[in-house]
Enzyme design. Structure first.
Site, mmCIF file in Angstrom:
data_model
loop_
_atom_site.group_PDB
_atom_site.id
_atom_site.type_symbol
_atom_site.label_atom_id
_atom_site.label_comp_id
_atom_site.label_asym_id
_atom_site.label_seq_id
_atom_site.Cartn_x
_atom_site.Cartn_y
_atom_site.Cartn_z
ATOM 1 N N GLY A 55 -16.960 22.579 -5.478
ATOM 2 C CA GLY A 55 -16.394 21.611 -6.399
ATOM 3 C C GLY A 55 -17.294 21.364 -7.594
ATOM 4 O O GLY A 55 -18.484 21.640 -7.553
ATOM 5 N N SER A 56 -16.715 20.836 -8.678
ATOM 6 C CA SER A 56 -17.494 20.475 -9.854
ATOM 7 C C SER A 56 -18.096 19.083 -9.667
ATOM 8 O O SER A 56 -17.738 18.355 -8.746
ATOM 9 C CB SER A 56 -16.607 20.489 -11.096
ATOM 10 O OG SER A 56 -16.215 21.807 -11.388
ATOM 11 N N GLY A 57 -19.001 18.738 -10.567
ATOM 12 C CA GLY A 57 -19.600 17.407 -10.533
ATOM 13 C C GLY A 57 -20.979 17.395 -9.902
ATOM 14 O O GLY A 57 -21.521 16.327 -9.625
ATOM 15 N N HIS A 58 -21.544 18.572 -9.668
ATOM 16 C CA HIS A 58 -22.849 18.634 -9.028
ATOM 17 C C HIS A 58 -23.894 19.362 -9.866
ATOM 18 O O HIS A 58 -24.902 19.803 -9.338
ATOM 19 C CB HIS A 58 -22.735 19.344 -7.677
ATOM 20 C CG HIS A 58 -21.791 18.720 -6.715
ATOM 21 N ND1 HIS A 58 -21.978 17.453 -6.215
ATOM 22 C CD2 HIS A 58 -20.631 19.170 -6.151
ATOM 23 C CE1 HIS A 58 -20.984 17.164 -5.375
ATOM 24 N NE2 HIS A 58 -20.154 18.187 -5.332
ATOM 25 N N HIS A 220 -20.791 13.072 -1.410
ATOM 26 C CA HIS A 220 -19.450 12.623 -1.794
ATOM 27 C C HIS A 220 -19.158 11.273 -1.162
ATOM 28 O O HIS A 220 -18.029 10.807 -1.171
ATOM 29 C CB HIS A 220 -18.386 13.611 -1.329
ATOM 30 C CG HIS A 220 -18.667 15.017 -1.723
ATOM 31 N ND1 HIS A 220 -19.204 15.927 -0.847
ATOM 32 C CD2 HIS A 220 -18.509 15.663 -2.902
ATOM 33 C CE1 HIS A 220 -19.360 17.091 -1.480
ATOM 34 N NE2 HIS A 220 -18.958 16.957 -2.716
#
Ligand SMILES: Nc1ncnc2c1ncn2[C@@H]1O[C@H](COP(=O)(O)OP(=O)(O)O)[C@@H](O)[C@H]1O
Ligand SMILES: Nc1ncnc2c1ncn2[C@@H]1O[C@H](COP(=O)(O)OP(=O)(O)O)[C@@H](O)[C@H]1O
Ligand SMILES: [Mg+2]
Ligand SMILES: [Mg+2]
Ligand SMILES: [Mg+2]
Ligand SMILES: [Mg+2]
Lengths: 332, 203, 332, 203
Positions: A55-58, A220
């Site tokens: 996933g993105s956001g890391h 998360h």
């Protein structure tokens, strides 16, 4: 907390557009919506290709670590969501230089399903593929159930070491074995102080009291080991060290690398305050720290909190850790 | 309108009806998923059915058409539900490849194959409070049924009952698992979505 | 926002302890309380020494940029407070390898006084010293009154370029002239979204509404150009670009470097979303971007917000920008 | 107790008294500085006077003793006030170097020299609402005064009046400058600190 955003639907694509514009020498966008980042020189003939995804956001995880002596490609999902099967498979095809492909990614349910499925597709088309899952989060399962652990900041060591191994011209089996050894060598404990905001939802990922912290919480917002009042930096560091040392007993003469990682908002100043405690304790134990990393290496956007990763080294891992590599976020 | 056996026409028709059912409940599914997961179930299902109806797979081989729909799913988002659905469709495709008509009595078998493949893919088990449990309920309720109308109504009733029954249990898979106690009393969004899918096929 | 802290009185010293423990190959602590960081090989014989200094809470600025091809020493004050005169003077003496010392720092009242006084001491003891002030914050004064501008992220370019010049064996006058040219080439516009917390005071530096932003606000909360409702990333980027381009008119064929800098909490993802707009606009103008930097290069601990710096290049500046350098925060 | 002329003894004695005055008002000065600056004025002044009394400079040369105190200031924190005070003391030291006794009538001159040096160091001007304005007030009030008691009382009255007078004006220097309108009505903490310093010398 506030974000610099346009339409949240475009968040990932705009981010990738900026990333590729800033560093075209490292990153090329391919695939549907440009959701795959590959090295511009991929596939590298004869070298095992290493693919990750998630996933993105890391950032810098995962995409950022595509580079020389690191990863060959990354399949990119929406914020905190897996990339699609086809995307992963396309990334694998794009980096297969004839020596096969290692899929190296964090242990999350959705990612495992999609990578497994992509690998089955690869098998049907005679693309040699292996998988190594990073499962370093000590708080997410007991040592006896290591395979159930989530993958967090230890990923950075796995990318670095596997990338260096592939650069030596090693075979797919060799790169896989070394990547697995690196994954087994990594143990991470985290602490979360604040949530982050999901661009699409416009709301925070979890809630936590103004004077609370959660030791072991996932990036998360997955539940951790203990939620309680915010303690001093030294107390928190000592607690995390206790848990790490129970998981990976270290003896005098051992050599390890340590990553003190910010989840996003927590500044360098605080990471160094914590690193100070780590360095002191390891020195007392007679353990030598090699090439420590202190900074934002695996984040959840603007989440506050940090993690400590131990990567226990043997001669091979140490040599590979110190081998040259280059991406905008990590240069050795 | 309903053919004597399962053909590609009946599959395309079913997909059209499912589209209507999903789009009508998209917001609700987002909200349900949002309460315990990432809130995208309605969005990703809507995106999938839109693509289904835009470019339905061609040919009259039941297996190849099912595979075609599966591939559309792997080509869109990487959501858990989408990947599981693709896995289930592929399993059914394997059993029907090379055939242009499949007796309705085999539907239960196809559901069994789909459920097994999905459990393997998801490393999950019956009782985990996931879509697997309602697929098993539908499989069991459709055993030995030969008329398509009866298939749909038997499946719908079983799925609805199972969804309700599982509400009281804890989540053991996926993002919802982290909610522990808080998940008690909530229906699993994946089960509810499957319920709406089956209900769209009611005559 | 929450911090990992012990007794706030120890904040700076603990941070420096961690910094030096993590990177002993780059940083050596000397002076009262170890409040000076010098290169371990200082003084470098025959090379002009470059000294900076300023308040803490801005990592990697200032201390972080001590390294090869960068700075030789940094005198370190408390959070957002100047280092003392004696500390600065001691830093200057520690890096004088016979070719004199350049003091290169940001234009803040307290720092200017203390550096001036330290330079007077140096003069009395026949240590050759020059000063160059970085004053790149476009929002803090008009172009006509450039000398009054505050120094912000442009500092990073000045450190890099002056450090590379000193490495060529240039004289103090030459290094000073090039550093001044680099300082003149830098123009920065910032936007602040949230304040940060002063460890000692336990309170935020300023207040700003939940849906507000302030264009041009200084990194300590100094008033900016305009406070208003939070806009989209593209609108904010366009407004900042308009102000920058009014300050430094660019023509087709020009070459510049761009730094998209986070003030701390603002994540990489958002910086790339903004960089995307910058890249597009500069491309339209026919301007070539050289070695852009996107990340956390000059922060205010966990403040949210970002800045855009233009560093307009001539042949010399470009060559020096691309010359090798190495510190834990910047490697070329 | 008060000597006929300004000697090192009278300087040490003054520093002891100033220490008492500063420590008594440290909290208040922090709060005043905190309202418009970084809140450290009381802390940094306290730290300075503690060091002064711990190791007072030796010898009987007035200038060298003043220089000694100045150096203690540059050796401690890097606060604006400390650096300005060091600058002022150094300027006074230059005029008194090599002398063991200085006529009290020269105090006004020493204040003039200190104020001028501080203005140069701070790139600031009279009227900017800083400590400079009260130093000028003290200089002017002490012109041609030869008796030490009168010196202190004349200076204290002038400083107090000037501090109050400037409250209504805007800040034009230092961190306080950024407050604009909000600074109107507030006394400058640096002026207030100087007021307490002078008042500690009252007989
Ligand atoms: N491991 C699993 N095995 C089977 N079904 C699962 C599994 N994990 C989740 N599910 C089902 O998928 C649904 C959630 O789907 P989706 O919203 O696509 O997940 P995500 O957004 O987390 O990828 C759940 O309600 C559940 O029915
Ligand atoms: N440029 C200047 N010139 C003269 N006096 C100044 C100047 N700037 C600040 N001051 C004085 O110093 C006082 C603040 O001192 P201090 O708290 O030490 O500052 P800081 O903490 O910002 O370094 C102000 O109240 C004012 O009287
Ligand atoms: Mg979901
Ligand atoms: Mg999802
Ligand atoms: Mg102050
Ligand atoms: Mg101060």
């Amino acid at each position: 907390m506030k974000k610099l955003l346009n339409n949240p639907v475009d968040y990932v694509n705009e981010m990738l557009e900026g990333l590729a514009a800033a560093h075209p020498e490292y990153y090329k966008r391919i695939g549907a919506d440009g959701r795959i980042i590959v090295r511009p020189d991929a596939p590298v003939k004869g070298k095992v290709g290493i693919v990750t995804g998630g996933g993105s956001g890391h950032l810098p995880v995962f995409t950022g670590y595509v580079g020389k002596g690191l990863l060959d490609a990354c399949a990119i999902g929406d914020v905190f969501a897996s990339p699609g099967v086809d995307l992963i498979y396309e990334a694998m095809k794009a980096v297969d230089g004839g020596a096969g492909v290692l899929c190296l990614y964090g242990n999350y349910g959705g990612d495992v399903m999609n990578f497994d499925m992509a690998c089955e597709m690869a098998e049907m088309e005679d693309l040699k593929a292996k998988s190594v899952l990073v499962a370093d989060d000590v708080a997410s399962a007991s040592f006896a159930e290591r395979a159930k652990r989530r993958g967090i900041a230890g990923m950075v060591y796995c990318f670095k070491i596997a990338g260096a191994k592939a650069d030596t011209g090693a075979t797919l089996d060799e790169v896989t074995a070394t990547a697995q050894k690196a994954a087994d060598a990594c143990h991470t404990m985290g602490v979360a102080l604040t949530p982050c905001i999901l661009p699409a939802a416009g709301r925070t990922t979890f809630t936590i009291g103004e004077n609370e912290m959660e030791i072991g919480m996932g990036i998360h917002g997955e539940p951790g080991v203990r939620r309680g009042p915010l303690q001093t930096a030294d107390e928190i560091a000592e607690e995390m060290l206790r848990m790490l040392l129970a998981d990976v007993p270290l003896a005098s003469g051992d050599r390890i690398s340590v990553l003190c990682n910010s989840l996003g908002a927590t500044p360098h100043e605080e990471l160094y305050i914590v690193y100070r405690v780590v360095a002191k304790r390891l020195k007392e134990l007679g353990v030598t720290v090699v090439a420590p990393l202190v900074g934002r290496y695996a984040t959840s956007m603007e989440m506050a909190g940090m993690s400590i990763t131990f990567c226990k080294l043997d001669a091979e891992l140490e040599q590979l850790l110190l081998a040259p590599c280059s991406c905008p976020f990590l240069k050795v | 309108m309903i053919s004597k056996e399962l053909t590609v026409e009946s599959i395309h028709l079913a997909m059209d009806r499912i589209k209507v059912g999903i789009l009508a409940h998209a917001e609700e599914l987002n909200a349900r998923d949002g309460a315990i997961g990432d809130g995208d179930l309605g969005v990703t299902l809507s995106r999938s059915v839109e693509i289904f109806s835009a470019t339905p797979p061609e040919g009259d081989d039941v297996g190849m058409v099912l595979l075609g729909y599966a591939k559309m799913l792997t080509g869109t988002v990487g959501s858990t539900y989408g990947t599981l659905a693709a896995t289930g469709l592929m399993a059914a495709a394997k059993l029907t490849k090379g055939r242009t008509a499949v007796p309705w009595s085999e539907v239960s078998l196809l559901l069994a194959a789909a459920g097994a493949a999905m459990a393997a893919r998801g490393k999950s088990h019956l009782g985990d409070k996931t879509v697997l449990d309602v697929i098993e309920a539908a499989r069991s309720a459709t055993e030995n049924i030969k008329e398509p109308e009866k298939l749909a109504s038997a499946a719908a009733a079983a799925v609805k009952a199972t969804t309700a029954e599982f509400a009281a249990k804890p989540f053991k898979q996926g993002r919802a698992r982290i909610w522990g106690e808080k998940g008690l009393g909530m229906e699993d969004p994946g089960m509810v979505a499957f319920q709406y899918i089956v209900e769209s096929l009611l005559p």
